[in-house]
Design a protein around this motif. Structure first.
Motif, short mmCIF file in Angstrom:
data_model
loop_
_atom_site.label_atom_id
_atom_site.label_comp_id
_atom_site.label_asym_id
_atom_site.label_seq_id
_atom_site.Cartn_x
_atom_site.Cartn_y
_atom_site.Cartn_z
N ALA A 85 -10.32 -6.44 -25.13
CA ALA A 85 -11.49 -6.66 -24.27
C ALA A 85 -12.37 -7.77 -24.83
CB ALA A 85 -12.29 -5.37 -24.13
N GLY A 86 -12.48 -7.82 -26.17
CA GLY A 86 -13.27 -8.87 -26.80
C GLY A 86 -12.70 -10.25 -26.53
N LYS A 87 -11.38 -10.36 -26.59
CA LYS A 87 -10.72 -11.64 -26.31
C LYS A 87 -10.94 -12.06 -24.87
CE LYS A 87 -6.26 -13.94 -26.62
NZ LYS A 87 -4.86 -13.82 -27.03
N LYS A 88 -10.82 -11.09 -23.96
CA LYS A 88 -11.00 -11.39 -22.54
C LYS A 88 -12.45 -11.81 -22.26
CE LYS A 88 -9.50 -9.44 -18.22
NZ LYS A 88 -8.96 -8.27 -17.56
N PHE A 89 -13.40 -11.10 -22.83
CA PHE A 89 -14.82 -11.39 -22.57
C PHE A 89 -15.26 -12.70 -23.19
CE2 PHE A 89 -19.35 -11.13 -23.57
CZ PHE A 89 -19.87 -10.85 -22.32
N SER A 90 -14.78 -12.98 -24.41
CA SER A 90 -15.27 -14.16 -25.15
C SER A 90 -14.40 -15.40 -24.95
CB SER A 90 -15.36 -13.84 -26.64
OG SER A 90 -14.07 -13.75 -27.21
N GLY A 91 -13.22 -15.23 -24.37
CA GLY A 91 -12.34 -16.38 -24.17
C GLY A 91 -11.63 -16.82 -25.43
N GLY A 92 -11.49 -15.95 -26.38
CA GLY A 92 -10.81 -16.24 -27.64
C GLY A 92 -10.90 -15.04 -28.56
N ALA A 113 -19.77 -0.95 -29.02
CA ALA A 113 -19.45 -1.77 -30.20
C ALA A 113 -20.05 -3.15 -30.04
CB ALA A 113 -17.94 -1.87 -30.38
N VAL A 114 -20.42 -3.72 -31.18
CA VAL A 114 -20.87 -5.11 -31.25
C VAL A 114 -19.69 -5.92 -31.74
CG1 VAL A 114 -22.49 -6.75 -32.27
CG2 VAL A 114 -23.22 -4.40 -31.80
N LEU A 115 -19.32 -6.96 -30.99
CA LEU A 115 -18.23 -7.84 -31.38
C LEU A 115 -18.77 -9.24 -31.58
CD1 LEU A 115 -16.97 -5.57 -29.29
CD2 LEU A 115 -14.91 -6.85 -29.79
N ILE A 116 -18.05 -10.02 -32.34
CA ILE A 116 -18.43 -11.41 -32.57
C ILE A 116 -17.24 -12.31 -32.27
CG2 ILE A 116 -17.93 -11.33 -35.04
CD1 ILE A 116 -20.52 -13.17 -35.27
N ALA A 117 -17.50 -13.36 -31.51
CA ALA A 117 -16.47 -14.35 -31.21
C ALA A 117 -16.26 -15.23 -32.43
CB ALA A 117 -16.90 -15.19 -30.01
N VAL A 118 -15.01 -15.46 -32.79
CA VAL A 118 -14.71 -16.28 -33.97
C VAL A 118 -13.73 -17.39 -33.60
CG1 VAL A 118 -15.17 -14.44 -35.65
CG2 VAL A 118 -12.86 -14.71 -34.72
N ASP A 119 -13.81 -18.47 -34.41
CA ASP A 119 -12.90 -19.60 -34.21
C ASP A 119 -11.63 -19.40 -35.04
OD1 ASP A 119 -13.55 -20.25 -36.86
OD2 ASP A 119 -14.90 -21.90 -36.27
N ASP A 120 -10.79 -20.40 -35.10
CA ASP A 120 -9.52 -20.31 -35.83
C ASP A 120 -9.70 -20.07 -37.32
OD1 ASP A 120 -8.13 -20.64 -33.46
OD2 ASP A 120 -7.83 -22.80 -33.76
N ASP A 121 -10.86 -20.44 -37.87
CA ASP A 121 -11.13 -20.24 -39.29
C ASP A 121 -11.86 -18.91 -39.56
OD1 ASP A 121 -10.00 -22.71 -40.00
OD2 ASP A 121 -11.87 -23.75 -39.48
N GLY A 122 -12.07 -18.12 -38.51
CA GLY A 122 -12.75 -16.84 -38.67
C GLY A 122 -14.28 -16.95 -38.72
N LYS A 123 -14.80 -18.11 -38.38
CA LYS A 123 -16.24 -18.34 -38.36
C LYS A 123 -16.78 -18.04 -36.97
CE LYS A 123 -16.18 -20.10 -42.52
NZ LYS A 123 -16.53 -19.27 -43.63
N PRO A 124 -18.04 -17.55 -36.89
CA PRO A 124 -18.62 -17.29 -35.57
C PRO A 124 -18.61 -18.54 -34.70
CG PRO A 124 -19.98 -16.35 -37.29
CD PRO A 124 -18.94 -17.18 -37.98
N ARG A 125 -18.31 -18.36 -33.43
CA ARG A 125 -18.33 -19.46 -32.48
C ARG A 125 -19.23 -19.09 -31.31
NH1 ARG A 125 -15.30 -18.02 -28.11
NH2 ARG A 125 -13.72 -16.43 -28.53
N LYS A 126 -19.76 -20.09 -30.66
CA LYS A 126 -20.68 -19.90 -29.54
C LYS A 126 -19.91 -19.40 -28.31
CE LYS A 126 -24.77 -22.39 -28.02
NZ LYS A 126 -25.73 -21.55 -28.62
N LEU A 127 -20.51 -18.44 -27.62
CA LEU A 127 -19.94 -17.96 -26.37
C LEU A 127 -20.27 -18.96 -25.26
CD1 LEU A 127 -20.95 -14.21 -26.62
CD2 LEU A 127 -18.64 -15.13 -26.81
N THR A 128 -19.36 -19.08 -24.31
CA THR A 128 -19.62 -19.99 -23.20
C THR A 128 -20.12 -19.24 -21.99
OG1 THR A 128 -17.32 -19.83 -22.55
CG2 THR A 128 -17.94 -21.69 -23.92
#
Length: 125
Positions: free
Chosen positions: A45-52, A110-125
């Motif tokens: 669900a996190g992947k679907k909501f955040s686009g990654g 639950a609180v989820l955080i979108a992350v980039d390929d390096d595991g760093k937080p990324r901005k949601l679109t």
């Protein structure tokens, strides 16, 4: 336990069957197995909501409402609650659906955080 709510109309994130090998001596599926399914649902669900990729940052609450028996169909629904810059909250509910008689097994936020390929937080679109 409160009045039985109705199952969400949204498409389930996870649909599975509770296995016999995860049953306690009293006949209920273990909480550990249910939590594993919740973790899978949060990732999907996190992947679907955040686009990654998205990771669980915290579980605000998790309440068991009823026991799940082996070989019952088990579904988990997720709905967005809050959207921040890189984090977001999702509400989850797990349901047993033997022969169409829905029973709420758990509810959680639950609180989820979108992350980039390096595991760093990324901005949601």
């Amino acid at each position: 336990m409160s009045d039985q709510p109705t199952r969400p109309d949204t498409a389930p994130v996870v649909v599975t069957v509770a296995p016999y090998d995860a049953v306690t001596p009293r006949g209920a599926v273990t909480g550990a197995w249910i939590l594993g399914q919740f973790d899978t649902a949060a990732g999907l669900a996190g992947k679907k909501f955040s686009g990654g990729e998205a990771l669980i940052l915290s579980i605000k609450d998790f309440t068991f409402h009823a026991a799940l028996s082996a070989w019952e169909e088990f579904v988990i629904h997720a709905e967005p609650v809050r959207k921040g810059n890189s984090s977001f909250d999702l509400s989850f509910s797990g349901w047993a659906d033997p022969d169409g008689a829905c029973t709420r097994i758990f509810s959680a936020t639950a609180v989820l955080i979108a992350v980039d390929d390096d595991g760093k937080p990324r901005k949601l679109t």
